[in-house]
Scaffold this motif. Structure first.
Motif, PDB file in Angstrom:
ATOM      1  N   ALA A   1     106.702  16.284  39.876  1.00 35.86           N
ATOM      2  CA  ALA A   1     106.519  17.327  38.555  1.00 35.86           C
ATOM      3  C   ALA A   1     105.350  16.857  37.922  1.00 35.86           C
ATOM      4  O   ALA A   1     105.964  17.086  36.848  1.00 35.86           O
ATOM      5  N   THR A   2     104.423  16.065  38.195  1.00 31.36           N
ATOM      6  CA  THR A   2     103.828  15.410  37.016  1.00 31.36           C
ATOM      7  C   THR A   2     103.199  16.550  35.778  1.00 31.36           C
ATOM      8  O   THR A   2     101.824  15.953  34.678  1.00 31.36           O
ATOM      9  N   GLY A   3     102.439  17.208  36.496  1.00 29.62           N
ATOM     10  CA  GLY A   3     101.826  18.565  35.215  1.00 29.62           C
ATOM     11  C   GLY A   3     100.496  18.063  35.453  1.00 29.62           C
ATOM     12  O   GLY A   3      99.839  17.566  36.140  1.00 29.62           O
ATOM     13  N   THR A   4      99.265  18.291  33.756  1.00 27.33           N
ATOM     14  CA  THR A   4      98.360  18.174  34.178  1.00 27.33           C
ATOM     15  C   THR A   4      98.096  17.333  33.230  1.00 27.33           C
ATOM     16  O   THR A   4      97.848  17.694  31.776  1.00 27.33           O
ATOM     17  N   PRO A   5      98.144  16.598  33.170  1.00 26.61           N
ATOM     18  CA  PRO A   5      97.635  14.710  32.256  1.00 26.61           C
ATOM     19  C   PRO A   5      96.337  15.172  31.507  1.00 26.61           C
ATOM     20  O   PRO A   5      96.368  14.101  30.417  1.00 26.61           O
ATOM     21  N   GLU A   6      95.436  15.422  32.121  1.00 25.23           N
ATOM     22  CA  GLU A   6      94.150  15.468  31.262  1.00 25.23           C
ATOM     23  C   GLU A   6      94.005  16.562  30.449  1.00 25.23           C
ATOM     24  O   GLU A   6      93.711  17.302  31.549  1.00 25.23           O
ATOM     25  N   ALA A   7      93.570  16.658  29.667  1.00 25.35           N
ATOM     26  CA  ALA A   7      92.926  17.992  28.391  1.00 25.35           C
ATOM     27  C   ALA A   7      91.397  17.875  29.038  1.00 25.35           C
ATOM     28  O   ALA A   7      90.829  16.561  29.047  1.00 25.35           O
ATOM     29  N   ARG A   8      90.784  19.232  29.136  1.00 24.72           N
ATOM     30  CA  ARG A   8      89.156  19.322  28.780  1.00 24.72           C
ATOM     31  C   ARG A   8      88.953  19.043  27.806  1.00 24.72           C
ATOM     32  O   ARG A   8      89.813  19.029  26.594  1.00 24.72           O
ATOM     33  N   ASP A   9      87.773  18.352  27.701  1.00 20.42           N
ATOM     34  CA  ASP A   9      87.505  17.777  26.500  1.00 20.42           C
ATOM     35  C   ASP A   9      86.218  17.528  25.968  1.00 20.42           C
ATOM     36  O   ASP A   9      85.403  18.168  26.990  1.00 20.42           O
ATOM     37  N   LEU A  10      85.561  17.207  25.176  1.00 15.30           N
ATOM     38  CA  LEU A  10      84.231  17.135  24.643  1.00 15.30           C
ATOM     39  C   LEU A  10      83.004  16.107  24.536  1.00 15.30           C
ATOM     40  O   LEU A  10      82.428  15.911  23.680  1.00 15.30           O
ATOM     41  N   LYS A  11      83.454  14.973  25.388  1.00 12.27           N
ATOM     42  CA  LYS A  11      83.604  13.411  25.157  1.00 12.27           C
ATOM     43  C   LYS A  11      81.420  13.395  25.017  1.00 12.27           C
ATOM     44  O   LYS A  11      80.891  12.474  24.746  1.00 12.27           O
ATOM     45  N   ASN A  12      80.792  14.704  25.840  1.00 16.23           N
ATOM     46  CA  ASN A  12      80.208  14.527  25.598  1.00 16.23           C
ATOM     47  C   ASN A  12      78.738  15.360  24.568  1.00 16.23           C
ATOM     48  O   ASN A  12      77.714  15.254  24.516  1.00 16.23           O
ATOM     49  N   VAL A  13      79.165  15.775  23.704  1.00 16.19           N
ATOM     50  CA  VAL A  13      78.884  15.864  22.459  1.00 16.19           C
ATOM     51  C   VAL A  13      79.118  14.955  21.069  1.00 16.19           C
ATOM     52  O   VAL A  13      79.505  14.129  21.111  1.00 16.19           O
ATOM     53  N   PRO A  14      77.445  15.105  20.887  1.00 13.54           N
ATOM     54  CA  PRO A  14      77.322  13.892  19.768  1.00 13.54           C
ATOM     55  C   PRO A  14      78.814  14.354  18.742  1.00 13.54           C
ATOM     56  O   PRO A  14      78.428  15.035  18.202  1.00 13.54           O
ATOM     57  N   GLY A  15      78.928  12.505  18.310  1.00 19.83           N
ATOM     58  CA  GLY A  15      80.057  12.880  17.391  1.00 19.83           C
ATOM     59  C   GLY A  15      81.264  12.260  17.720  1.00 19.83           C
ATOM     60  O   GLY A  15      82.637  12.598  17.076  1.00 19.83           O
TER      61      GLY A  15
END
Length: 449
Positions: A231-245
């Protein structure tokens, strides 16, 4: 059905929120309560429908008409017993559930004034605690043991059910205390953490063992157990890693703000460089869901200068009806939370292009209005430009765009997955229902081997 014509004679009455000018200065729960007489009157509005769509809509299958009838007649203990039969922890859902049952209520169809099921649920449970209807119990043991990995809502329900079935249950969690997103994601102004702690005290007294600050990998489960619940949930959040800055100081995932603030309120201390704070800052929240709303409320309580919330999807319909998702389904309509009421500029159809910084610190986000067009090949609509880029000034930005569904390998027959770890990020009530289902699957398996 306690009173035959109450649904025609008694208007819907919500307890409402604490005054805005008062609540934004503390992290106390924002919701108020009705007195017992008014609460019983609200329960009397339940029509005890021949086809209870509230029961159909609730992932837990709560029998609202039954406990509303008991509440209407003043039998608070029976109301709690009926509620607790399907809902292990109604003190949680009574505070944070979006009340799918109310949207499916026949009174919502006829005059958009459903029975106040969620508030009734919370009131019933609080009375149960105050009147000592909730006490530790002992259960015969069957000699078998189960490890539950993750102490969020699904894991806690699975542990509770298995413990009551007679299994020796040990719950492992990576954090310093149990609750998962209930403790580290949902702000105190929606769910005070003493509400979690008092239930944990009962679970511990009933024999459940908790092991904290322990990361358990699915590929290396602890030995000595007959079955395992992941029951470890969803540990990885959606990110904007490809957005500059994205690397600029001041750009954070939403839970960096929410979990740290909850830890601070529980006594944790952070250095100036570690502290995520909105004090005196213009704040931008990217993401239009509940997590984004929680960031808004937290930013206000930390003393922000302003808050803007943007969402890449179109603005929902005003409601109360949703032509694309009609009753008794949950309507996808514009939702205004207590946090939004506290002050927020909201915008939709906005895409994030770049995080702008000065001396390594965030000072603005370049965004662009967009629109969505049907995809001629089918599938996801196509995003197209609909305006000139602009810069939103901000010194703090929080990414609240949801979480990625985990991928799982094939597990042995004695390993069961539940909650968000199984279904992806969803409602707490759905996670609890999944934990209950997992407990019954574990029991069926162990009974057969």
């Amino acid at each position: 059905m306690g009173k035959l014509k109450a649904f025609m004679e008694v208007p819907r009455l919500e307890a409402g929120y604490r005054p805005l000018h008062e609540r934004i200065h503390d992290f106390g729960e924002v919701e108020q309560t009705l007195n017992s007489r008014d609460r019983m009157a609200q329960a009397s509005r339940c029509m005890d429908c021949g086809v209870p769509f509230c029961h159909w809509a609730c992932p837990l299958g709560n029998k609202d008409s039954e406990w509303n009838d008991a509440l209407c007649k003043g039998d608070w203990e029976l109301a709690y017993r009926l509620l607790n039969a399907t809902n292990d922890f109604p003190e949680f859902t009574g505070r944070i559930c979006p009340a799918l049952c109310e949207k499916a209520c026949v009174l919502n169809l006829t005059d958009h004034a459903p029975v106040t099921n969620r508030e009734n649920e919370a009131a019933i449970t609080e009375t149960a605690w105050h009147e000592d209807y909730i006490k530790p119990m002992t259960f015969p043991r069957n000699g078998k043991s189960v490890a539950v990995i993750g102490a969020g809502p699904s894991g806690l329900v699975a542990a509770n059910r298995l413990n009551r079935m007679g299994y020796g249950v040990t719950v492992f969690d990576k954090n310093e205390a149990a609750g998962g997103l209930l403790r580290y994601g949902i702000p105190n102004f929606k769910l005070s953490k003493n509400i979690i702690d008092r239930r944990l005290d009962i679970l511990i007294e009933e024999g459940i063992r908790f092991v904290y600050n322990t990361v358990v990998e699915a590929s290396s489960l602890p030995e000595g157990f007959d079955a395992y619940v992941l029951a470890t949930g969803t540990p990885e959040a959606r990110d904007l890693k490809n957005v500059p800055g994205r690397e600029l100081k001041g750009v954070h995932l939403a839970l960096e703000l929410l979990s740290q603030q909850n830890r601070v309120l529980s006594g944790a201390e952070y250095s100036k460089d570690e502290r995520v704070t909105c004090k005196g800052k213009d704040v931008l929240v990217i993401g239009g869901g509940d997590t984004g709303s929680d960031c808004i409320g937290t930013a206000h309580r930390q003393g922000c200068k302003s808050v803007t919330q943007i969402e890449i999807m179109p603005r929902p319909v005003e409601g109360p009806d949703d032509p694309k998702n009609p009753w008794p389904n949950y309507p996808r309509v514009l939702k205004t939370t207590s946090s939004h009421e506290e002050g927020c500029t909201r915008r939709w159809n906005i895409n994030t292009l770049e995080f702008i910084g000065k001396n390594g610190k965030l000072c603005g986000v370049r965004v662009q209005p967009i629109d969505w067009q049907p995809n001629p090949e089918g599938g996801r609509p196509l995003m197209v430009e609909a305006g000139d880029p602009e810069v939103i000034k901000c010194e703090a930005c929080f990414l609240a765009m949801g979480f990625l569904k985990p991928q799982h390998p094939d597990y042995p027959d004695n390993v069961f997955v539940c909650g968000d770890a199984l279904n992806g990020a969803s409602l707490v009530v759905r996670a609890m229902a999944s934990g209950r289902d997992a407990a019954h699957k574990v029991d069926s398996y162990l009974q057969s081997v």
